[in-house]
Design an enzyme around this catalytic site. Structure first.
Site, PDB file in Angstrom:
ATOM      1  N   ALA A 193       0.861  -1.179   0.000  1.00 31.40           N
ATOM      2  CA  ALA A 193       0.000   0.000   0.000  1.00 31.40           C
ATOM      3  C   ALA A 193       0.899   1.232   0.000  1.00 31.40           C
ATOM      4  O   ALA A 193       2.024   1.185   0.504  1.00 31.40           O
ATOM      5  CB  ALA A 193      -0.890  -0.016   1.230  1.00 31.40           C
ATOM      6  N   GLY A 243       0.610  -5.048   0.873  1.00 32.50           N
ATOM      7  CA  GLY A 243      -0.556  -5.132  -0.007  1.00 32.50           C
ATOM      8  C   GLY A 243      -0.231  -5.783  -1.347  1.00 32.50           C
ATOM      9  O   GLY A 243      -1.118  -6.346  -1.993  1.00 32.50           O
ATOM     10  N   GLU A 246      -0.443  -9.382  -0.689  1.00 37.12           N
ATOM     11  CA  GLU A 246      -1.869  -9.673  -0.460  1.00 37.12           C
ATOM     12  C   GLU A 246      -2.642  -9.674  -1.775  1.00 37.12           C
ATOM     13  O   GLU A 246      -3.530 -10.508  -1.988  1.00 37.12           O
ATOM     14  CB  GLU A 246      -2.447  -8.648   0.523  1.00 37.12           C
ATOM     15  CG  GLU A 246      -1.872  -8.836   1.922  1.00 37.12           C
ATOM     16  CD  GLU A 246      -2.174  -7.673   2.857  1.00 37.12           C
ATOM     17  OE1 GLU A 246      -1.915  -6.509   2.481  1.00 37.12           O
ATOM     18  OE2 GLU A 246      -2.688  -7.916   3.963  1.00 37.12           O
TER      19      GLU A 246
END
Ligand code: CAA
Length: 259
Positions: free
Chosen positions: A66, A110, A113
């Protein structure tokens, strides 16, 4: 509308390819990128010509997580009220056709993920996976604490989440996080070959197989087996099942019509 953070193309008229494209930030994921990615995948999912999708990044980074700069000033009220992550980062979960992650370089936070939200991961030899959020004073927030243990087991997932260390491609394959490791210069070739192979199968059977495998992560084994059994029975209502079995019996290549 032109995309700012991703590039979108098709291969062989059948595979939808999305390339994350924020090179200066190592493809750090922000809301704009996730909105564009979600919209692109939904459009491919709705296009009958497309049988499979690929999400990839650059040689150096699939995605480094992120966007820390964007997140740095957020307070609880911002993330809670705006439903940060849930609102637009998980669109990929609603995609019914297969999505393959082709990962080279960093897949961190992220980024790891996002790769795990895809149906399977093909990694280049230089791929590095990790959940380094602990170093930032936070924890994984896009499913890492749930999908990583399911992929690699509790001990390794705890190790990754608590130390923030990276896992290389060899370890990731050994642990079951990625399905195959290929040389960097063969990453797209191998991934597209897998995607095109999937496109040639019955789309109905492919979507049912994806749905059934995903069921194994939810609910009980008995429920999952029952779901699989009923989906298996349902395949016998398709023209593609007749075609696939007739082709085998008559020693010819099946021509699936996705019906
Ligand atoms: N967010 C924003 N910018 C990032 C970024 C990120 N996650 N990762 C890298 N960048 C930027 C860097 O700030 C740098 O920008 P400048 O050139 O403007 O300084 C540029 O990308 C290149 O990065 P580095 O100079 O750091 O490159 P490196 O090769 O030395 O190191 C790296 C690469 C190890 C990936 C390092 O950049 C890094 O550790 N990045 C952060 C990884 C991280 O912590 N990810 C988790 C984010 S939190 C999260 O993802 C929460 C969640 O679960 C949803």
């Amino acid at each position: 509308m032109a995309n700012e953070f991703i590039e979108v193309r098709t291969e062989g008229g059948k595979v939808g390819v999305v390339t994350l494209n924020r090179p200066k930030q190592l493809n750090a994921l922000n809301n704009g990128l996730m909105d564009e990615l979600g919209a692109a995948l939904k459009a491919f999912d709705a296009d009958p010509a497309i049988g499979c999708m690929v999400v990839t990044g650059s040689e150096k980074a699939f995605a480094a997580g992120a966007d820390i700069g964007a997140m740095a000033s957020y307070g609880f009220a911002d993330v809670y009220k705006n439903d940060y992550i849930t609102r637009n980062w998980e669109t990929i979960r609603s995609i019914r056709k297969p999505v393959i992650a082709a990962v080279s370089g960093f897949a961190l936070g992220g980024g790891c993920e996002l790769a795990m939200m895809c149906d399977f991961i093909i990694a280049a030899e230089n791929a590095k996976f990790g959940q380094p959020e602990i170093k930032l004073g936070i924890i994984p927030g896009a499913g890492g604490t749930q999908r990583l243990p399911r992929a690699v087991g509790k001990s390794k997932a705890m190790d990754m989440a608590l130390t923030g260390r990276m896992m290389d491609a060899t370890e990731a394959e050994r642990a079951g996080l990625v399905s195959r490791v290929v040389p960097l210069d063969k990453l797209m070739e191998e991934t597209l070959a897998a995607a095109l192979m999937i496109c040639d199968y019955s789309q109905i059977a492919v979507m049912a197989a994806k749905e059934a495998v995903n069921k194994s992560f939810e609910g009980t084994l008995a429920d999952g087996i029952m779901f699989e059994r009923r989906m298996f029975h349902a395949m016998f209502a398709t023209t593609d099942q007749k075609e696939g079995m007739d082709a085998f019996v008559n020693k010819r290549k099946a021509q699936f019509k996705h019906q």
